[in-house]
Motif scaffolding. Structure first.
Motif, short mmCIF file in Angstrom:
data_model
loop_
_atom_site.label_atom_id
_atom_site.label_comp_id
_atom_site.label_asym_id
_atom_site.label_seq_id
_atom_site.Cartn_x
_atom_site.Cartn_y
_atom_site.Cartn_z
N THR A 177 16.26 43.67 15.02
CA THR A 177 15.10 43.43 15.88
C THR A 177 15.49 43.15 17.33
OG1 THR A 177 15.13 41.10 15.27
CG2 THR A 177 13.70 42.54 13.99
N ASP A 178 16.70 42.64 17.56
CA ASP A 178 17.06 42.27 18.93
C ASP A 178 18.07 43.23 19.55
OD1 ASP A 178 19.06 41.48 17.24
OD2 ASP A 178 19.09 39.38 17.87
N ALA A 214 3.61 48.09 14.53
CA ALA A 214 3.14 47.45 15.76
C ALA A 214 3.85 46.12 16.01
CB ALA A 214 1.64 47.23 15.69
N ASP A 215 4.12 45.38 14.96
CA ASP A 215 4.73 44.07 15.16
C ASP A 215 6.18 44.16 15.60
OD1 ASP A 215 2.35 43.11 14.37
OD2 ASP A 215 2.99 42.36 12.42
N TYR A 216 6.75 45.34 15.49
CA TYR A 216 8.16 45.50 15.86
C TYR A 216 8.32 46.57 16.94
CZ TYR A 216 8.75 42.38 12.04
OH TYR A 216 8.64 41.26 11.25
N SER A 217 7.22 46.85 17.62
CA SER A 217 7.23 47.74 18.80
C SER A 217 7.78 49.13 18.48
CB SER A 217 8.04 47.10 19.94
OG SER A 217 7.54 45.83 20.25
#
Lengths: 453, 327
Positions: free
Chosen positions: A89-90, A138-141
């Motif tokens: 995620t990062d 959507a929550d993780y772009s």
């Protein structure tokens, strides 16, 4: 402490050893409440605030969308990469690298856009959306592919692409015997006969994953490889859209139980059996080509099919190839997970013997082996355009015995070779393999089969 | 012969003062012992951590509280920065985003104001002691690690508690406790404590980790739908029941405790922060999925600073801050 369990460490041994609770899917449908909410209500508060409590949401999902629901568990920061995670995620272009090394690849690559200027002045760009399947989350772009708005070679709309496009979230497909027979139990299945023999009225219950070589018994089935969908499958989001349901069976394959790991020392060998390309063609129909069609001159597309046996020349190349200019390998040591092949087998027990990560199975191809889509592509994503396993758009994969990288001096810093990626990122695309396994000026890994270098 | 004490006005005042002190002590003890039976715990959303341009749109950042100064540290791997926020939730300082600190995984802050930065690369991690401006003052080399920590130990989390640094490798499920110079003091293999074999350890791993005021380890293992409290004498308490209704665990993430003993657990899928009392009884939850103020999207890390709870989340929603009330 009425609500808790106070246990001595010794007692924990018994408790912890008593089950495998981490198998959330267990080869089939997980527990309903794991993903769904019946009334969009938790404590009389709406679980999805877009709508009121007690009115419900699409598919009764708890997550914002299908993929976000999956990635709530299957995403992690780089610090926690590994295991069942498929998204870092990062990760950020030029910084923290996508750190999950599953055979399918890390979805973080679809968010990494790279730009560079070649040594001769030309600018280049590799958009993130070119790097893999753009599962809408959507929550993780992660958003839909803006260029390829439908599946290349097919009609599956990019706007609807989600984890559940390929993986049946309910895992209804199962392997019921040692021969690998796939069934899906559906009401009225045999009568409806959706797409042949897989639909039945009565089958065996699933009692475990089918991804790691476990075999069905006379009374219980195992799931199919990675919960992949099979004939008749079409997500509810596409009902009435004109997109046709899957027609091909899930592929036969076996993975080692630990598969998300650096391959710096040894390869993670997934034993692919058969059917992968046919399965990909559920969506990428017109791209798929068999050797028979190729040889007949009806379709000049690189063959990738169960009938695409390597043939004497390609087989000889694969097993001799070490790296550019070095064709001294042997059939017992020629395997590389950077260019995997299918073994042409449905024997999952035999495949399981080859599915290792300790370097004990290095045998190359044989006359049963065939090329498949995953010989060149990663299923989820890679660092390169068209989600290929290596950079197909530059002459050299290594420069002077090292991977190139943005910011490095000399040739290694040439944009046309590093495509704007840092050396750490390029190393990550090779799953941490040292550059020394390749020639000092290594050319495309197409040469593993074609030996033009 | 006996002496009988006669009450004087001064004595009466003294008695009142003693009574008052007694009541005060009793009140403090009551407060510290956690919410009484029947008390209601509720959370009120205050704001999202911000700079002068508005809420800082970060994802799944690592949070550290500095209770003494009422500051919150946010380590963001994505932009390599460490941001410091004051008690009003405003950014007052930022460092590391020039790349000098490497990829910062987490930070710890000592009462003396030293900042310990844990940075991590693929196969090694490093601890740097920085001053209050984030300027490196020296490396903290780990010394005296026993063999089981000398290999397969790659910490990704760091905490300061009571003069110690707690270094946690959440994948390997190991905790090493060192002094502020990196000298090994003690260590725990939580996987072994729970009876996990190597495969189960690899397939599970810790998500949230913290240490409470009593020195208990608090951690979550999402694939087991469970949270764990391990006391210094290695007593293990487990709580959590999988499910999607209030108080149940779907995909649990961060965990932290306040000074009253309340334990906060984030559920990434259910998008709530649950509150359990020190007896591990579920009391309430807050957040809920949504894009409105006070809602959460995939909450992950938690930090508790007095009565404030800080929650990191996804979808560039930054860090939401709530105040906890006990009615």
């Amino acid at each position: 402490m009425n609500a808790s369990k106070i246990l001595a460490a010794a007692a924990m041994l018994t408790l912890a050893a008593s089950g495998s609770a981490f198998a959330f899917h267990d080869g089939g449908v997980a527990y309903c409440e794991g993903c769904h909410t019946m009334h969009n209500s938790s404590g009389n508060q709406p679980m999805n605030k877009k709508v009121a409590a007690l009115t419900g949401v699409n598919y009764l999902l708890q997550g914002t969308d299908q993929s976000s629901t999956c990635l709530n568990c299957h995403g992690s920061t780089a610090a926690k990469a590994g295991g069942y995670h498929v998204l870092t995620t990062d990760a950020v272009a030029g910084g923290t690298v996508p750190s999950n090394y599953t055979p399918g690849g890390d979805f973080a690559w679809v968010k990494q856009t790279y730009s560079w200027v070649a040594s001769y002045g030309a600018a280049g760009t590799s958009k993130g959306e070119r790097h893999g399947h753009n599962i809408n989350a959507a929550d993780y772009s992660i958003s839909a592919d803006t260029t390829l708005t439908s599946a290349p070679g097919g009609t599956y709309p990019a706007a609807n692409l989600a984890c559940s496009s390929c993986h049946d979230p309910h895992g209804k497909y199962r392997i019921v015997d040692a021969a690998g027979t796939v069934q899906r139990a559906v009401v009225g299945g045999a009568a409806a006969g959706t797409v042949g023999a897989v639909d039945v009225n009565q089958s065996l219950p699933i009692n475990g994953s089918g991804s790691y070589g476990a075999m069905p018994t006379a009374t219980e089935a195992v799931g199919v490889y990675r919960l992949l969908a099979g004939p008749g499958y079409l997500p509810d989001s596409l009902a009435g859209s004109g997109v046709t349901a899957f027609t091909a069976n899930p592929p036969v394959a076996v993975a080692p139980s630990t598969y998300n790991r650096s391959e710096a020392a040894t390869d993670t060998r997934v034993a692919y059996g058969t059917g992968m390309s046919e399965w990909c063609s559920n969506c990428h129909t017109s791209i798929h080509n068999s050797t028979a069609a190729y040889d007949a001159g009806t379709s000049f597309i690189h063959p990738a099919s169960s009938d695409s046996k390597l043939g004497a020349t390609i087989l000889g190349n694969y097993n001799a190839y070490v790296n550019s200019g070095n064709f001294t390998n042997s059939a017992t040591t020629a395997y590389t997970s950077m260019v995997p092949f299918e073994e042409g087998s449905t024997d999952r027990a035999a495949l399981a013997l080859h599915a290792v990560n300790d370097g004990s199975q290095t045998a190359g191809a044989d006359t049963n082996s065939n090329v498949m889509c995953l010989s060149c592509h990663r299923a989820h994503a890679s660092g390169w355009d068209s989600m290929t396993r290596w950079n197909n758009k530059s002459e050299f994969l290594t420069v002077g015995g090292a991977y190139p990288g943005a910011g490095l001096s000399g040739e290694a810093g040439y944009g046309e070779l590093n495509h704007g990626m840092t050396q750490a990122e390029i190393t990550a695309t090779f799953y941490q393999r040292p550059a020394t396994v390749y020639a000092t000026y290594q050319r495309s890994l197409c040469n593993k089969c074609h030996a033009k270098d | 012969m006996s002496f009988q004490h006669k009450h004087t006005p001064h004595d009466k005042g003294k008695t009142r003062k003693i009574r008052l002190q007694f009541l005060l002590v009793a009140l403090v003890l009551t407060v510290l012992s956690g919410p009484a039976r029947g008390e209601t715990i509720r959370a009120s959303y205050l704001y999202t951590l911000s700079d002068f341009y508005g809420p800082v749109p970060c994802n799944w950042v690592s949070l550290t509280d500095d209770a003494g100064r009422f500051e919150t540290y946010v380590a963001d791997v994505a932009d390599r920065s460490v941001r410091v926020f004051n008690s009003s939730g405003m950014e007052v300082y930022r460092f590391g985003d020039d790349g000098t600190s490497g990829t910062v995984s987490a930070v710890a802050v000592s009462p003396q104001g030293d900042i310990y930065i844990l940075s991590r690369k693929t196969d090694h991690s490093a601890i740097t002691r920085c001053n209050f401006r984030g300027e490196p003052q020296g490396k903290v080399e780990l010394k005296g690690l026993p063999p089981e920590f000398a290999r397969d130990f790659l910490p990704d989390t760091i905490l300061y508690r009571q003069g110690n640094l707690y270094l946690v490798d959440r994948n390997a499920m190991k905790v090493a406790v060192t002094d502020l110079n990196g000298a090994f003091r003690s260590g725990d293999d939580l996987g072994a404590l729970l009876g996990f074999d190597e495969k189960k350890r690899r397939d599970s791993g810790i998500s949230g980790f913290s240490v409470d005021r009593k020195g208990d380890y608090l951690f979550t293992i999402p694939v087991f739908f469970s949270a764990y409290v391990v006391s210094p004498d290695k007593k293990v308490r487990i709580f959590g029941e999988r499910g999607g209704t209030p108080g149940k665990f779907n995909v649990v993430g961060g965990i932290a405790a306040d000074d009253r003993g309340n334990i906060y657990v984030a559920d990434t899928l259910r998008c709530v922060v649950m509150v359990f009392d020190e007896n591990l009884k579920f009391r309430t939850e807050f957040g809920y999925r949504g894009l409105g103020p006070g809602n959460l999207i995939a909450p992950m890390d938690l930090a508790v600073n007095n009565d404030m709870v800080y929650v990191s989340q996804s979808r560039a929603r930054g860090v939401s801050v709530y105040r906890i009330f006990t009615d």
